[in-house]
Write a protein that holds these residues in place. Sequence first.
Motif, short mmCIF file in Angstrom:
data_model
loop_
_atom_site.label_atom_id
_atom_site.label_comp_id
_atom_site.label_asym_id
_atom_site.label_seq_id
_atom_site.Cartn_x
_atom_site.Cartn_y
_atom_site.Cartn_z
N MET A 19 6.94 15.70 -12.93
CA MET A 19 6.68 14.31 -13.28
C MET A 19 5.62 13.74 -12.35
O MET A 19 5.76 13.77 -11.14
N LYS A 20 4.55 13.21 -12.96
CA LYS A 20 3.50 12.54 -12.17
C LYS A 20 3.83 11.06 -12.06
O LYS A 20 4.00 10.39 -13.08
N LYS A 21 3.90 10.57 -10.83
CA LYS A 21 4.33 9.19 -10.59
C LYS A 21 3.27 8.47 -9.76
O LYS A 21 2.77 9.01 -8.77
N LEU A 22 2.98 7.23 -10.17
CA LEU A 22 1.91 6.47 -9.52
C LEU A 22 2.41 5.10 -9.08
O LEU A 22 3.08 4.40 -9.83
N VAL A 23 2.03 4.71 -7.87
CA VAL A 23 2.25 3.36 -7.38
C VAL A 23 0.95 2.57 -7.55
O VAL A 23 -0.10 2.98 -7.05
N ILE A 24 1.03 1.45 -8.26
CA ILE A 24 -0.13 0.58 -8.47
C ILE A 24 -0.01 -0.61 -7.52
O ILE A 24 0.97 -1.36 -7.56
N ILE A 25 -1.01 -0.78 -6.66
CA ILE A 25 -0.98 -1.85 -5.66
C ILE A 25 -2.11 -2.83 -5.94
O ILE A 25 -3.26 -2.60 -5.55
N PRO A 26 -1.84 -3.94 -6.66
CA PRO A 26 -2.87 -4.96 -6.84
C PRO A 26 -3.10 -5.67 -5.50
O PRO A 26 -2.14 -6.06 -4.83
N ALA A 27 -4.34 -5.83 -5.12
CA ALA A 27 -4.61 -6.40 -3.79
C ALA A 27 -5.71 -7.45 -3.86
O ALA A 27 -6.83 -7.16 -4.32
N TYR A 28 -5.39 -8.64 -3.41
CA TYR A 28 -6.39 -9.70 -3.24
C TYR A 28 -6.18 -10.30 -1.85
O TYR A 28 -5.16 -10.93 -1.58
N ASN A 29 -7.13 -10.04 -0.97
CA ASN A 29 -7.07 -10.54 0.41
C ASN A 29 -5.79 -10.10 1.12
O ASN A 29 -5.04 -10.92 1.67
N GLU A 30 -5.55 -8.79 1.10
CA GLU A 30 -4.36 -8.22 1.76
C GLU A 30 -4.76 -7.33 2.93
O GLU A 30 -4.09 -6.35 3.24
N SER A 31 -5.84 -7.66 3.62
CA SER A 31 -6.35 -6.79 4.68
C SER A 31 -5.35 -6.62 5.82
O SER A 31 -5.32 -5.57 6.47
N LYS A 32 -4.52 -7.62 6.07
CA LYS A 32 -3.58 -7.55 7.20
C LYS A 32 -2.33 -6.73 6.89
O LYS A 32 -1.63 -6.33 7.82
N SER A 33 -2.07 -6.49 5.61
CA SER A 33 -0.83 -5.79 5.26
C SER A 33 -1.04 -4.51 4.47
O SER A 33 -0.09 -3.74 4.29
N ILE A 34 -2.25 -4.23 4.00
CA ILE A 34 -2.45 -3.10 3.09
C ILE A 34 -2.21 -1.75 3.78
O ILE A 34 -1.66 -0.83 3.16
N GLU A 35 -2.58 -1.63 5.05
CA GLU A 35 -2.32 -0.37 5.76
C GLU A 35 -0.82 -0.12 5.86
O GLU A 35 -0.35 1.02 5.64
N ARG A 36 -0.07 -1.15 6.20
CA ARG A 36 1.38 -1.02 6.32
C ARG A 36 2.02 -0.68 4.98
O ARG A 36 2.97 0.12 4.91
N THR A 37 1.50 -1.25 3.92
CA THR A 37 2.02 -0.99 2.57
C THR A 37 1.83 0.47 2.18
O THR A 37 2.75 1.13 1.69
N VAL A 38 0.62 0.99 2.40
CA VAL A 38 0.33 2.38 2.05
C VAL A 38 1.15 3.33 2.91
O VAL A 38 1.70 4.33 2.41
N GLN A 39 1.29 3.03 4.19
CA GLN A 39 2.07 3.90 5.07
C GLN A 39 3.53 3.93 4.65
O GLN A 39 4.19 4.98 4.71
N ASP A 40 4.04 2.80 4.17
CA ASP A 40 5.42 2.75 3.68
C ASP A 40 5.59 3.70 2.50
O ASP A 40 6.59 4.44 2.41
N ILE A 41 4.63 3.73 1.60
CA ILE A 41 4.69 4.63 0.44
C ILE A 41 4.59 6.09 0.87
O ILE A 41 5.37 6.94 0.42
N LEU A 42 3.65 6.39 1.74
CA LEU A 42 3.47 7.77 2.19
C LEU A 42 4.71 8.29 2.91
O LEU A 42 5.07 9.47 2.79
N THR A 43 5.39 7.42 3.64
CA THR A 43 6.56 7.82 4.42
C THR A 43 7.82 7.90 3.57
O THR A 43 8.57 8.87 3.66
N ASN A 44 8.03 6.89 2.73
CA ASN A 44 9.31 6.76 2.04
C ASN A 44 9.29 7.16 0.57
O ASN A 44 10.36 7.26 -0.04
N ALA A 45 8.10 7.39 0.00
CA ALA A 45 8.01 7.83 -1.40
C ALA A 45 6.90 8.86 -1.54
O ALA A 45 5.93 8.67 -2.28
N PRO A 46 7.01 9.99 -0.82
CA PRO A 46 5.92 10.97 -0.80
C PRO A 46 5.65 11.65 -2.14
O PRO A 46 4.58 12.25 -2.31
N ASP A 47 6.58 11.56 -3.09
CA ASP A 47 6.37 12.17 -4.40
C ASP A 47 5.48 11.31 -5.30
O ASP A 47 5.10 11.73 -6.38
#
Length: 229
Positions: free
Chosen positions: A1-29
């Motif tokens: 199963m191919k699974k995708l996280v869609i992250i709409p971003a408007y002026n999220e420079s302060k939180s986008i790194e933390r958001t992606v790291q959360d996905i990589l750590t807790n939802a690696p599939d």
Amino acid sequence: MKKLVIIPAYNESKSIERTVQDILTNAPDFDYVIINDCSTDNTLEVCRKNNFNVVDLPINMGIGGAVQTGYLYAFRNGYDMAVQFDGDGQHDAKYLDSMSEYLTENALDMVIGSRFLEKEGFQSTGARRIGIRYFSLLIRILTGKKVSDPTSGMRLINRRVMSVYAKDYPKDYPEPESVVAILKEGMVVKEVPVVMKERSDGVSSISFKRSVYYMIKVTLAILMECLRH
């Protein structure tokens, strides 16, 4: 199963790194794609510096256009399921695996992460909870289905819904209207409990002054959606 996280971003420079790291750590599939909606801060620069997977929109399309771009990306690239995931740090990636399992095991079309089933974590502001209850009641009256958190942006869908949303998706405040659209098509929507956090950075797209417009506009849009069916 191919699974995708869609992250709409408007002026999220302060939180986008933390958001992606959360996905990589807790939802690696899950794969992920950031839809940069013509941010006026350095969101795009942060994404490029970190080699994040990003689609950079040439004009600001609003939340609906950004999310639809993500669904179109998912559909064209053969993903079996996709989940909308806020870029402001409110959502928690540790729930994504259980949401995908619940969708698959129960042959569902959509799974909504609801903050109100177990009433844990950030419950939104009092004024917004009134609006959420209003839309929940409206959806129940018009469709016969109970959705406790119709404004939740944490929604995982299968390829059937993806094909619908890739072609037609509401532009402003899309969550309640888009749920009604697939309920009226006879698709199956269920909720699972999640814990959401208060946004740590950035500014909400719904200000107090726009809340009345929001209520009227979304109500009319939902009624029109029902008339279409």
